[in-house]
Design a protein around this motif. Structure first.
Motif, PDB file in Angstrom:
ATOM      1  N   GLY A  74       6.153 -79.144 -12.573  1.00  0.00           N
ATOM      2  CA  GLY A  74       5.495 -80.441 -12.566  1.00  0.00           C
ATOM      3  C   GLY A  74       5.572 -81.145 -11.229  1.00  0.00           C
ATOM      4  O   GLY A  74       5.488 -82.376 -11.168  1.00  0.00           O
ATOM      5  N   LYS A 130       9.380 -81.308 -17.664  1.00  0.00           N
ATOM      6  CA  LYS A 130       8.651 -82.567 -17.835  1.00  0.00           C
ATOM      7  C   LYS A 130       9.612 -83.745 -17.797  1.00  0.00           C
ATOM      8  O   LYS A 130      10.772 -83.628 -18.206  1.00  0.00           O
ATOM      9  CB  LYS A 130       7.898 -82.570 -19.179  1.00  0.00           C
ATOM     10  CG  LYS A 130       6.996 -81.383 -19.412  1.00  0.00           C
ATOM     11  CD  LYS A 130       6.435 -81.390 -20.828  1.00  0.00           C
ATOM     12  CE  LYS A 130       5.609 -80.157 -21.116  1.00  0.00           C
ATOM     13  NZ  LYS A 130       5.109 -80.139 -22.523  1.00  0.00           N
ATOM     14  N   LYS A 131       9.114 -84.866 -17.326  1.00  0.00           N
ATOM     15  CA  LYS A 131       9.861 -86.127 -17.378  1.00  0.00           C
ATOM     16  C   LYS A 131       8.921 -87.186 -17.931  1.00  0.00           C
ATOM     17  O   LYS A 131       8.299 -87.932 -17.199  1.00  0.00           O
ATOM     18  CB  LYS A 131      10.353 -86.513 -15.980  1.00  0.00           C
ATOM     19  CG  LYS A 131      11.504 -85.668 -15.454  1.00  0.00           C
ATOM     20  CD  LYS A 131      11.868 -85.994 -14.018  1.00  0.00           C
ATOM     21  CE  LYS A 131      12.147 -87.463 -13.812  1.00  0.00           C
ATOM     22  NZ  LYS A 131      12.596 -87.764 -12.427  1.00  0.00           N
ATOM     23  N   GLU A 132       8.831 -87.222 -19.270  1.00  0.00           N
ATOM     24  CA  GLU A 132       7.884 -88.124 -19.921  1.00  0.00           C
ATOM     25  C   GLU A 132       8.551 -89.355 -20.502  1.00  0.00           C
ATOM     26  O   GLU A 132       7.892 -90.350 -20.775  1.00  0.00           O
ATOM     27  CB  GLU A 132       7.126 -87.368 -21.015  1.00  0.00           C
ATOM     28  CG  GLU A 132       6.275 -86.222 -20.453  1.00  0.00           C
ATOM     29  CD  GLU A 132       5.521 -85.461 -21.527  1.00  0.00           C
ATOM     30  OE1 GLU A 132       5.813 -85.687 -22.721  1.00  0.00           O
ATOM     31  OE2 GLU A 132       4.644 -84.654 -21.172  1.00  0.00           O
ATOM     32  N   SER A 133       9.870 -89.305 -20.719  1.00  0.00           N
ATOM     33  CA  SER A 133      10.607 -90.453 -21.248  1.00  0.00           C
ATOM     34  C   SER A 133      11.644 -90.896 -20.222  1.00  0.00           C
ATOM     35  O   SER A 133      12.276 -90.042 -19.580  1.00  0.00           O
ATOM     36  CB  SER A 133      11.307 -90.097 -22.563  1.00  0.00           C
ATOM     37  OG  SER A 133      10.379 -89.639 -23.523  1.00  0.00           O
ATOM     38  N   GLU A 166      12.781 -82.910 -20.192  1.00  0.00           N
ATOM     39  CA  GLU A 166      12.403 -81.942 -21.215  1.00  0.00           C
ATOM     40  C   GLU A 166      11.989 -80.628 -20.568  1.00  0.00           C
ATOM     41  O   GLU A 166      11.187 -80.597 -19.636  1.00  0.00           O
ATOM     42  CB  GLU A 166      11.260 -82.464 -22.082  1.00  0.00           C
ATOM     43  CG  GLU A 166      10.889 -81.519 -23.225  1.00  0.00           C
ATOM     44  CD  GLU A 166       9.758 -82.052 -24.095  1.00  0.00           C
ATOM     45  OE1 GLU A 166       9.079 -81.227 -24.731  1.00  0.00           O
ATOM     46  OE2 GLU A 166       9.562 -83.275 -24.127  1.00  0.00           O
ATOM     47  N   GLU A 225      15.626 -81.098 -24.689  1.00  0.00           N
ATOM     48  CA  GLU A 225      15.680 -82.424 -24.070  1.00  0.00           C
ATOM     49  C   GLU A 225      17.103 -82.735 -23.670  1.00  0.00           C
ATOM     50  O   GLU A 225      18.030 -82.608 -24.483  1.00  0.00           O
ATOM     51  CB  GLU A 225      15.157 -83.486 -25.035  1.00  0.00           C
ATOM     52  CG  GLU A 225      15.075 -84.881 -24.420  1.00  0.00           C
ATOM     53  CD  GLU A 225      14.629 -85.915 -25.422  1.00  0.00           C
ATOM     54  OE1 GLU A 225      13.448 -86.278 -25.421  1.00  0.00           O
ATOM     55  OE2 GLU A 225      15.468 -86.356 -26.246  1.00  0.00           O
TER      56      GLU A 225
END
Length: 208
Positions: free
Chosen positions: A87, A129-132, A137, A200
């Motif tokens: 990402g 991923k870094k969505e929160s 994650e 996570e």
């Protein structure tokens, strides 16, 4: 650790058979084997049995190079290609035991490879991923057989396995390792199409 060790030795054997002279490849494979032998030694030393987890030694670890190394570890796999997408991130830190963390992702990739049916071109995708906020994650996806509905609630139980041999402790250990790091693991699956495992973990923010 035995799986990437075997794959790398096979890769080296092919290179020798084909007469390739690549000192960098030999150095890379040697470093990988030494790292995995160290991990295997730690397992043999600390696991009195499969049900007892060794005491974790948490440190601040950059996930990006650890995940990228999976492509190298499994580069000799014949039945699947490994794709990695970070990402665009260069540094993403978590607090974890280095050996246990790699054990988690090696096990998930290995399970994905084993799920691919004969005759299918396999694909394993690893994404970061870094969505929160404050959460990281990692997903490990395969295009394998999927998980039958009747066994989905048993996957993380000790001594359960869909394989003909082995103790079936891999996913149970994976579950315990992730929980010990303050994280969680779950999966999505579609029968005959594939499975995605989600890991996570709390992000360890960079020191100012």
């Amino acid at each position: 650790p035995l799986t990437p060790m075997k794959l790398n030795v096979q890769h080296l054997q092919r290179a020798i058979t084909e007469g390739k002279d690549d000192p960098e490849m030999v150095e890379r494979i040697s470093a990988t084997l030494i790292d995995q032998i160290d991990s295997l030694s730690a397992i043999a030393r600390e696991f009195s049995d499969f049900a007892k987890m060794p005491q974790p030694r948490h440190s601040r670890i950059n996930l990006v190079p650890k995940l990228n190394s999976l492509q190298q570890l499994f580069e000799s796999t014949d039945n699947a290609r490994i794709h990695i997408d970070m990402g665009g991130h260069k540094k993403v830190y978590v607090m974890a035991d280095k050996e246990q963390l790699m054990r988690v992702f090696i096990n998930l990739v290995k399970n994905g490879l084993q799920s691919i049916p004969e005759g299918r071109d396999g694909t394993i995708r690893i994404e970061l991923k870094k969505e929160s906020p404050g959460k990281v994650e990692v997903t490990v996806s395969d295009n394998g057989k999927g998980i039958p509905e009747e066994i989905r609630d048993k996957l993380f139980q000790p001594n359960f396995t869909t394989k003909s041999g082995g103790m079936g402790m891999g996913l149970a250990i994976t579950y315990n390792i992730i929980r010990s790091m303050g994280g969680r693991i779950w999966y999505d699956t579609v029968l005959h199409e594939g499975t995605t495992f989600h890991v996570e973990l709390p992000e360890s923010l960079e020191k100012r």
